[in-house]
Design a protein around this motif. Sequence first.
Motif, PDB file in Angstrom:
ATOM      1  N   LEU A 187       8.287   5.304  -1.612  1.00  0.00           N
ATOM      2  CA  LEU A 187       7.183   5.017  -0.707  1.00  0.00           C
ATOM      3  C   LEU A 187       6.421   6.284  -0.346  1.00  0.00           C
ATOM      4  N   LYS A 188       5.144   6.099  -0.042  1.00  0.00           N
ATOM      5  CA  LYS A 188       4.306   7.197   0.446  1.00  0.00           C
ATOM      6  C   LYS A 188       3.670   6.764   1.762  1.00  0.00           C
ATOM      7  N   ALA A 189       3.344   7.722   2.595  1.00  0.00           N
ATOM      8  CA  ALA A 189       2.761   7.416   3.902  1.00  0.00           C
ATOM      9  C   ALA A 189       1.412   6.738   3.731  1.00  0.00           C
ATOM     10  N   PRO A 190       1.059   5.806   4.600  1.00  0.00           N
ATOM     11  CA  PRO A 190      -0.258   5.165   4.514  1.00  0.00           C
ATOM     12  C   PRO A 190      -1.356   6.137   4.912  1.00  0.00           C
ATOM     13  N   THR A 226      11.361   7.277   5.603  1.00  0.00           N
ATOM     14  CA  THR A 226      11.832   7.329   4.215  1.00  0.00           C
ATOM     15  C   THR A 226      10.711   7.643   3.245  1.00  0.00           C
ATOM     16  N   ALA A 227       9.457   7.557   3.709  1.00  0.00           N
ATOM     17  CA  ALA A 227       8.301   7.722   2.828  1.00  0.00           C
ATOM     18  C   ALA A 227       7.884   9.189   2.737  1.00  0.00           C
ATOM     19  N   GLU A 228       7.170   9.518   1.684  1.00  0.00           N
ATOM     20  CA  GLU A 228       6.643  10.869   1.476  1.00  0.00           C
ATOM     21  C   GLU A 228       5.356  11.023   2.260  1.00  0.00           C
ATOM     22  N   GLY A 229       5.321  12.026   3.164  1.00  0.00           N
ATOM     23  CA  GLY A 229       4.094  12.281   3.912  1.00  0.00           C
ATOM     24  C   GLY A 229       4.244  12.031   5.395  1.00  0.00           C
ATOM     25  N   ASP A 255       7.326  12.500   9.974  1.00  0.00           N
ATOM     26  CA  ASP A 255       7.269  13.214   8.700  1.00  0.00           C
ATOM     27  C   ASP A 255       8.428  12.764   7.826  1.00  0.00           C
ATOM     28  N   GLY A 256       8.136  12.415   6.586  1.00  0.00           N
ATOM     29  CA  GLY A 256       9.170  12.011   5.653  1.00  0.00           C
ATOM     30  C   GLY A 256       9.019  12.750   4.332  1.00  0.00           C
ATOM     31  N   PRO A 257       9.974  12.592   3.439  1.00  0.00           N
ATOM     32  CA  PRO A 257      11.159  11.733   3.573  1.00  0.00           C
ATOM     33  C   PRO A 257      12.264  12.402   4.400  1.00  0.00           C
ATOM     34  N   THR A 258      13.271  11.615   4.756  1.00  0.00           N
ATOM     35  CA  THR A 258      14.352  12.071   5.630  1.00  0.00           C
ATOM     36  C   THR A 258      15.668  12.159   4.867  1.00  0.00           C
ATOM     37  N   ARG A 259      16.428  13.204   5.156  1.00  0.00           N
ATOM     38  CA  ARG A 259      17.815  13.272   4.684  1.00  0.00           C
ATOM     39  C   ARG A 259      18.686  12.816   5.851  1.00  0.00           C
ATOM     40  N   TRP A 260      19.011  11.532   5.837  1.00  0.00           N
ATOM     41  CA  TRP A 260      19.720  10.938   6.959  1.00  0.00           C
ATOM     42  C   TRP A 260      21.156  11.456   7.038  1.00  0.00           C
ATOM     43  N   SER A 261      21.635  11.689   8.250  1.00  0.00           N
ATOM     44  CA  SER A 261      23.024  12.090   8.458  1.00  0.00           C
ATOM     45  C   SER A 261      23.566  11.335   9.667  1.00  0.00           C
ATOM     46  N   GLY A 262      24.869  11.052   9.643  1.00  0.00           N
ATOM     47  CA  GLY A 262      25.498  10.233  10.673  1.00  0.00           C
ATOM     48  C   GLY A 262      25.481  10.886  12.043  1.00  0.00           C
ATOM     49  N   GLU A 297       0.832  -1.205   0.000  1.00  0.00           N
ATOM     50  CA  GLU A 297       0.000   0.000   0.000  1.00  0.00           C
ATOM     51  C   GLU A 297       0.866   1.254   0.000  1.00  0.00           C
ATOM     52  N   MET A 298       2.034   1.187   0.662  1.00  0.00           N
ATOM     53  CA  MET A 298       2.936   2.328   0.726  1.00  0.00           C
ATOM     54  C   MET A 298       3.791   2.456  -0.534  1.00  0.00           C
ATOM     55  N   GLY A 299       3.735   1.445  -1.423  1.00  0.00           N
ATOM     56  CA  GLY A 299       4.438   1.555  -2.694  1.00  0.00           C
ATOM     57  C   GLY A 299       5.620   0.618  -2.885  1.00  0.00           C
ATOM     58  N   LEU A 300       5.853  -0.305  -1.948  1.00  0.00           N
ATOM     59  CA  LEU A 300       6.986  -1.221  -2.104  1.00  0.00           C
ATOM     60  C   LEU A 300       6.736  -2.200  -3.245  1.00  0.00           C
ATOM     61  N   ARG A 301       7.747  -2.350  -4.097  1.00  0.00           N
ATOM     62  CA  ARG A 301       7.704  -3.345  -5.172  1.00  0.00           C
ATOM     63  C   ARG A 301       8.605  -4.511  -4.781  1.00  0.00           C
ATOM     64  N   TYR A 302       8.076  -5.712  -4.915  1.00  0.00           N
ATOM     65  CA  TYR A 302       8.861  -6.893  -4.571  1.00  0.00           C
ATOM     66  C   TYR A 302       8.319  -8.110  -5.316  1.00  0.00           C
TER      67      TYR A 302
END
Length: 511
Positions: free
Chosen positions: A377-380, A406-409, A446-453, A347-352
Amino acid sequence: MTENENYLARIGTLIRDARQHSGLTQAQLADQLSTSQSAVNRIEKGQQNLTLETISKIGSALDSELVGLGTSGPSHLRVEGQRTLSGSIDVKSSKNAGVALLCASLLNTGTTILRKVARIEEVNRLLEVLTSIGVKARWMNEDNDLELKVPTSLDLASIDADAARRTRSIIMFMGPLMHREESFQLPYAGGCDLGTRTVEPHMTALRPFGLDVVATEGDYQATVSPGVGPRRPIVLTERGDTVTENALLAAARYEGETVIRNASPNYMVQDLCFFLEKLGVSIQGIGTTTLTVHGKAEISTDVEYAPSEDPIEAMSLITAAIVTSSSITVQRVPIEFMEIELALLEEMGLRYDRSEEYLARNGQTRLVDITTHPSQLKAPIDKIHPMPFPGLNIDNLPFFAVIAATAEGQTLLHDWVYENRAIYLTELNKLGAKVKLMDPHRVLIDGPTRWSGAEIVCPPALRPAVVILLAMLAAKGTSVLRSVYVINRGYEDLAERLNKLGARIETFKDI
């Protein structure tokens, strides 16, 4: 804050988390250190200067790798982020099934062989307890096959109390021991710091068999009324996994019929049922919320059993692929216990891709192979919350925090089961996430995130700790996760196995 004050505050946090992980109050730790509770409180707040000798005494008192000196001190992980993963990886056998089967081995005076047991710290602690009371345990080979021989008479007076207090699974000794002893004593259970858990739901399950438990200072004092059995169905007040397992373990050696209602049908409970059937116990309703058990007064049989694969580890590995935008194949996924999670991810957009089903080594559990593909991915639409099986697994909920980041929304996670586990998810903010704590049970992401160490001290709860590690895989630069004993409680060689997929994680200790 001066550099020294910051140093003391970090040490204080480590000590506090280690104390909570060991199941001790500040007063109990103070007694072991021959000091006052106020002194321990100052230490944990970083308001007390500490000598190396004091730190060493604290590490010894806590019997924990979370606090220590030199090579005997805690292990840490250094993570180089933003590396794409590839390849395939097998899901290991279930941690929760493994510990239940170790407890169940106490029912049998024959030889029990468990195949491919997860060689994790939780299992190690239980083995320390079992061997301390006279059980002969032997790792048979590199495949982690484990042989257990339980004596006719157990030496409960010699129980390793320190090891027992470092695992919550010790509470599942009650079901088997009540058939072997008229009275016995068990140390309070420890494990993850997930808020107050009462023993009362277990008593609801075990009182009908004649067990009475009084909590004293640091121990459960148990007495058994011989010849007592349930006169009507046992209705569990909580559909808990360990509560259901305890009821099953008690029923297995009760010669009459036991009906358990509101039982958990979760994966570890099913594994326990399949194992008990191999011991000659008759069980109807496996996989449902009503179990009917016909036990045996004596069990002495040579038995082999292979616990099924761990759906929580499967979720961990799929999450690693999602947050690093990687295509990997996760093999031996127990699909029956992952279907809701995968449906939500779709539902969030994962392809597998998903293989045809095949059976686990226990001949019962259905497995598939999952191949992930990089996805946007998008938020549910709705909040994400756990439910008893067949709903979204309670232990899989924290992984949706890093996935949602990581998802939008905007995503709302509701962890209604534990009083404070959601709080630990806010540690993701140190890596760049936007996680807002609404109350002790809910977070808004809230996403998406710009992850930093970043450098983070491992929280004392298993799944949030792994979630932070997985976020570090996606973070720019190098991150450090300190004091990772809690991860080793539930995962076998996780860092090394992720490295085989292309991650770069280094284990190190402070000099």
